[in-house]
Design a protein around this motif. Structure first.
Motif, mmCIF file in Angstrom:
data_model
loop_
_atom_site.group_PDB
_atom_site.id
_atom_site.type_symbol
_atom_site.label_atom_id
_atom_site.label_comp_id
_atom_site.label_asym_id
_atom_site.label_seq_id
_atom_site.Cartn_x
_atom_site.Cartn_y
_atom_site.Cartn_z
ATOM 1 N N ILE B 160 0.866 -1.186 0.000
ATOM 2 C CA ILE B 160 0.000 0.000 0.000
ATOM 3 C C ILE B 160 0.895 1.227 0.000
ATOM 4 O O ILE B 160 1.845 1.300 0.779
ATOM 5 C CB ILE B 160 -0.902 0.016 1.251
ATOM 6 N N ARG B 172 -4.759 -3.601 11.240
ATOM 7 C CA ARG B 172 -6.195 -3.335 11.135
ATOM 8 C C ARG B 172 -6.492 -2.365 9.998
ATOM 9 O O ARG B 172 -7.418 -2.566 9.205
ATOM 10 C CB ARG B 172 -6.715 -2.747 12.458
ATOM 11 N N ALA B 173 -5.688 -1.301 9.906
ATOM 12 C CA ALA B 173 -5.874 -0.327 8.828
ATOM 13 C C ALA B 173 -5.501 -0.946 7.481
ATOM 14 O O ALA B 173 -6.223 -0.791 6.489
ATOM 15 C CB ALA B 173 -5.030 0.923 9.100
ATOM 16 N N SER B 176 -8.190 -3.244 6.124
ATOM 17 C CA SER B 176 -9.373 -2.557 5.606
ATOM 18 C C SER B 176 -9.081 -1.897 4.261
ATOM 19 O O SER B 176 -9.914 -1.918 3.351
ATOM 20 C CB SER B 176 -9.887 -1.526 6.626
ATOM 21 N N ILE B 177 -7.890 -1.353 4.101
ATOM 22 C CA ILE B 177 -7.532 -0.706 2.830
ATOM 23 C C ILE B 177 -7.393 -1.752 1.720
ATOM 24 O O ILE B 177 -7.866 -1.554 0.595
ATOM 25 C CB ILE B 177 -6.229 0.111 2.988
ATOM 26 N N ASP B 180 -10.824 -2.768 0.698
ATOM 27 C CA ASP B 180 -11.495 -1.694 -0.040
ATOM 28 C C ASP B 180 -10.960 -1.597 -1.467
ATOM 29 O O ASP B 180 -11.724 -1.407 -2.415
ATOM 30 C CB ASP B 180 -11.302 -0.363 0.687
ATOM 31 N N ARG B 181 -9.652 -1.754 -1.618
ATOM 32 C CA ARG B 181 -9.077 -1.674 -2.960
ATOM 33 C C ARG B 181 -9.511 -2.852 -3.828
ATOM 34 O O ARG B 181 -9.648 -2.713 -5.036
ATOM 35 C CB ARG B 181 -7.553 -1.611 -2.875
ATOM 36 N N GLY B 184 -14.122 -2.680 -2.807
ATOM 37 C CA GLY B 184 -14.911 -1.493 -2.481
ATOM 38 C C GLY B 184 -15.652 -0.941 -3.693
ATOM 39 O O GLY B 184 -15.268 -1.190 -4.826
#
Lengths: 185, 185
Positions: B160, B172-173, B176-177, B180-181, B184
């Motif tokens: 990322i 955790r972040a 989620s990213i 989403d990528r 999402g």
């Protein structure tokens, strides 16, 4: 490129029944959201809490990493926590943003329940423009921002949508996804 | 559309000095990553830990929300935690994925230090194809996955990237990213 500021709001927010409450500051919120903020070039992260004791607690969390063991253990964590400023209310966050950026910010509301709201693509474009004011993004703890916070905002961002109807991200996850959509590469 | 599975790895991972360690299970990792998983349509979240006592701890966290107060307090949290399966090693996670999806998964490595790796756009396209096998994404706790986990993977995802060089997201972040990528809207 407009600068991005975050405000992590603990009041006024709502509980699961929509009642207006003041949520407690969580140490891990500070760590996670500060690290995401540093990763995505956020200028400052305002932790907003009306209760002095809670603000002292947050300062304690940050100070722990500034001294002795904390600092030597993980300096990248300190770099992230340095983005945090602890303030009593949204007015103070807006004033601090204006001092830092030299210009009054556009206040941006975020909510998992937002039905309309500006698209992430449009907000990303807006941020990329030269004449856009600094952007102060409001993040709600608990079960989200109260209507009073919505009323203070100049703009609202569309809700994050996943694969289906379930949308119950933690504020830590939501913050990181919002930043990635606005500034990720 | 290929199904996505996550494996949250606590061993073998590295510490800040690159030494191979076993990290402790964190209650908040389970909550946050389960909620992100549910939001993005992940089929199962495997929590991988070699120590029986740690696996018991994780089961306790989940059971707490299945009974009495927890369940009535927040049923959406239970819905998310139901995605978790606790296993002893990566082999067990692979076997469970194969049982659930009826086909051996492609194992996908993730790391903030990945220099090459498949782009998120290419992985998103791959997942959208009809004949792609289930995808089992490895997430490292601590300071990331150890080389031994990398060697087990069929594919690696690019790191990322945020706005600059700093890249020190929480797991955790990052989880989620990544979701989403890949999924999402």
């Amino acid at each position: 490129m407009a600068e991005i500021f975050l405000a992590l709001i603990h009041h006024p927010v709502v509980d699961r029944n929509g009642r207006i409450i003041t949520s407690a500051i969580t140490s891990l919120d500070l760590h996670d959201i500060a690290r995401s903020s540093r990763t995505y070039g956020v200028r400052a992260l305002y932790v907003v809490h009306p209760v002095a004791q809670q603000r002292e607690f947050a300062r304690g969390v940050i100070d722990h990493w500034h001294i002795g063991h904390g600092r030597s253990f993980d300096s990248r964590r300190v770099e992230a926590l340095d983005l945090i400023e602890i303030v009593a209310d949204l007015d103070a966050a807006v004033a601090a943003t204006e001092r830092a950026a030299g210009r009054r910010p556009a206040i941006v509301h975020t909510s998992a329940r937002e039905k309309k709201g500006m698209s992430f693509a449009a907000m990303r474009e807006l941020i990329a423009q030269a004449d856009t004011p600094p952007i102060l993004i409001l993040l709600g703890t608990g079960f989200g921002l109260a209507p009073a916070a919505r009323e203070r905002a100049d703009l609202a961002l569309e809700a994050i949508r996943g694969a289906g109807d379930y949308n119950h991200l933690s504020v830590r996850a939501a913050a990181s996804i919002i930043l990635d959509r606005l500034r990720g590469r």
